[in-house]
Structure formats: C-alpha cells, structure tokens
Design an enzyme around this catalytic site. Structure first.
Site, PDB file in Angstrom:
ATOM      1  N   ASP A  52       0.844  -1.194   0.000  1.00  0.00           N
ATOM      2  CA  ASP A  52       0.000   0.000   0.000  1.00  0.00           C
ATOM      3  C   ASP A  52       0.878   1.243   0.000  1.00  0.00           C
ATOM      4  O   ASP A  52       1.783   1.371   0.837  1.00  0.00           O
ATOM      5  CB  ASP A  52      -0.903   0.009   1.235  1.00  0.00           C
ATOM      6  CG  ASP A  52      -1.804   1.229   1.289  1.00  0.00           C
ATOM      7  OD1 ASP A  52      -2.944   1.126   0.805  1.00  0.00           O
ATOM      8  OD2 ASP A  52      -1.353   2.288   1.788  1.00  0.00           O
ATOM      9  N   HIS A 119      -8.044   9.594  -1.699  1.00  0.00           N
ATOM     10  CA  HIS A 119      -7.379   9.629  -0.397  1.00  0.00           C
ATOM     11  C   HIS A 119      -8.207  10.330   0.685  1.00  0.00           C
ATOM     12  O   HIS A 119      -8.264   9.883   1.827  1.00  0.00           O
ATOM     13  CB  HIS A 119      -6.023  10.320  -0.540  1.00  0.00           C
ATOM     14  CG  HIS A 119      -5.009   9.904   0.473  1.00  0.00           C
ATOM     15  ND1 HIS A 119      -3.668   9.786   0.206  1.00  0.00           N
ATOM     16  CD2 HIS A 119      -5.135   9.561   1.775  1.00  0.00           C
ATOM     17  CE1 HIS A 119      -3.016   9.396   1.290  1.00  0.00           C
ATOM     18  NE2 HIS A 119      -3.892   9.253   2.257  1.00  0.00           N
TER      19      HIS A 119
END
Length: 322
Positions: A52, A119
């Site tokens: 990630d 995000h």
C-alpha cells in the site's frame, strides 16, 4: 521464503491479501527511498503479496523499484502482487484524475494498479504543490465535489488503468452520496482502525454496502510525529501483554490478529526485516471470543488522524459521528 501464508478476500481484478505492507511515514526519514525499496523487497521475499502506498507519501518510485527488483529476480510476477495507491487532494479536478494516476503508474513502473483510492473527500487547490498555502499559512481549498471526482475514477476502470476503485477517510453521508450515483461502486474503504478506535459503525455500514475495509494505523502508529505525551500506546497495555504471553506471540501480532478476526484487512508499516516477517505470521493462531472482547474493551473512540488542516472544508469528514 518465509512460512508466512497470505490469505485473501474477493475483490474485482484479483483476490485482495488480508495483510499488506504499509508505507506511510517511512518517507519522513532521511534516505527514505532506499528504506522503502528495501522494505518492499524484504516483504515480498517473506511472502507479502500486497503493498500500500500513495502519491502524497512521495514513495511510489521507491515502491516500484522494490517490486521491479523482485519481479526481475523471479520471486514474483506482476500478477502475484497487489498494489494500492491513492489520488491526492490537489488532483480532484475530474480533468486531472487520469493524469494523476498515469504519473503514479510511471513511478510504480506498472501499466495498472490493483486498487486506486480517493485519499480524502476534500480537495486542495489544483496543482503539484501537495499542500498549497495562502499568505497566512492556511491550506488553499478547491471546490471540486468528490462525486464528480468519483465519476472520473470510474473511467479509470474502463481504461484498464486500475482493476478496482475505492475511497479513504469518507464518512457515512459521503459514502451514501457516492453510492447514489456510482456506476462502478467503491469496492474498498481505507480508514483509521486500531484498539483505541474500533470505528465499529462505519465498518458495519461499509460491509453492508459490499466494501472490504482496510485498517490503516492498525497498531495506532505510536511513532507518528504528532503524537502527544499523554496518548496511550498499545504496547504498554497489560491486557495485550497477557494475551501475547499466553499465545506465544508479540503484541503486534495479537492486535493484527484481532483486526483480521473482525474481517478487516491490515497494512502495518515497518522497515525492520524481523518485524516485517512477524507481521505476516498471523494465520497460525486464533483469539477466543473472550480475548476479542478484552481487546475491544480498549476502545476509546480516539481518532489520531484528524487532518485538522482541512477541518473548515465543507467536505471535511470528521464532524459527523461516523
């Protein structure tokens, strides 16, 4: 190779490994590029198949270098590794979304990512300055609606640039707005979850709507730079020490196992080879129901990742209960 075995959950594209290597905050260290690259190489050698990262972390090139090294030496193929990255706040303009992902792909040295996340729900001023500020030092916002940004995200799937799309740090109302218009529904949400912040209501809502849930800061990131002296630390908790001793496991392993048994994917961050290896060795023990309840009893609804610089943005997520 490590004896670590990675379990998975279903996702579009390919199965999503339930343990991944997180890379947030590594970039704050001197020489971070080498540290990130080495951490990725160690993780893949130990059996990790999920990494990630994010544009704002400034480490996509280093992540890509680490993955490429393990592809080149024959440890993995591109199809073996699950790569997640994220659209940053300064690229929410629908006209800029595809370009932002293509830049990430160049740095990651791949033709596609497996999962691309928005995000945060709020937008900053368009451009390459990650935190654009006015003369008073305040972050300059943009007025892009995350619903419009989501529609641009959907096109990335059709273009083959990502296999799946999702969100991060959205609240229930914001998710509902996305679901109302989505032709490609978010398949994953990444949110803060740790023993002091179980985030139970949002986890339940997202699961009910078909999303996998990924916990960032699953160990509450005690090394974070903004930690205050009076905040609790999971490694000091006696209940966790007792369970770890009983299981012959580390406190980190017990906490990560706790998340897995809640049906949550974890992405613990480490650059230490021994800890990287340890954080994957979670599938050879179980926590009892009473042990799960003891750990859940640590919950204080204590959010450490407030992103206060955006608290006055109309799309700030954390004014709501969840």
């Amino acid at each position: 190779m490590s004896s670590g075995v990675t379990q998975t959950v279903p996702m579009p594209g390919k199965p999503y490994p339930t343990v991944g290597l997180g890379t947030f905050t590594i970039f704050e260290k001197t020489g971070y590029g080498d540290e990130v690259c080495n951490a990725v190489k160690v993780a893949i050698s130990e059996g990790y198949r999920h990494v990630d990262c994010a544009y704002v972390y400034g480490n996509e090139k280093a992540v890509g270098d680490g993955i490429k090294a393990k592809i080149d030496d024959g440890t993995i193929t591109r199809n073996d590794i699950y790569i997640t990255t994220k659209l940053w706040d300064t690229h929410h303009n629908p006209d800029h979304v595809e370009g932002a992902l293509k830049k990430s792909l160049r740095d990651l040295q791949t033709d596609y990512v497996d999962l691309y996340l928005v995000h945060w729900p709020f937008a900053f001023k368009d451009g390459d300055d990650l935190f654009p500020k006015d003369t008073d030092g305040n972050v300059v916002f943009a007025d892009h609606d995350y619903v419009d940004t989501w529609k641009a995200m959907e096109k990335l799937v059709g273009a083959g640039l990502t296999k799946a799309i999702g969100i991060s740090n959205f609240n229930k109302k914001q998710i509902e707005r996305v679901l109302e218009v989505a032709t490609v529904k978010p398949t994953n949400i990444q949110i803060e979850i740790h023993p002091y912040f179980l985030n139970e209501k949002l986890v339940a809502f997202c699961k009910q709507n078909g999303m996998t849930v990924t916990a960032y800061a699953p160990l509450a990131n005690p090394s974070r730079t903004w930690k205050s002296a009076d905040e609790p630390i999971v490694f000091d908790e006696q209940v966790l020490k007792d369970i770890a001793s009983k299981k012959g496991k580390s406190i980190a392993q017990v906490v990560l196992r706790f998340h897995l048994q809640r049906g949550i994917v974890v992405i613990p961050k480490s650059i230490t080879p021994a800890r990287i290896k340890e954080n994957l060795q979670l599938y050879d023990f179980d926590l009892s129901e009473s042990e799960m309840q003891l750990i859940a009893g640590l919950n204080r609804d204590l959010r450490f990742y407030q992103e206060g610089i955006a608290s006055s943005h109309k799309y700030y997520a954390f004014h709501d209960e969840y």
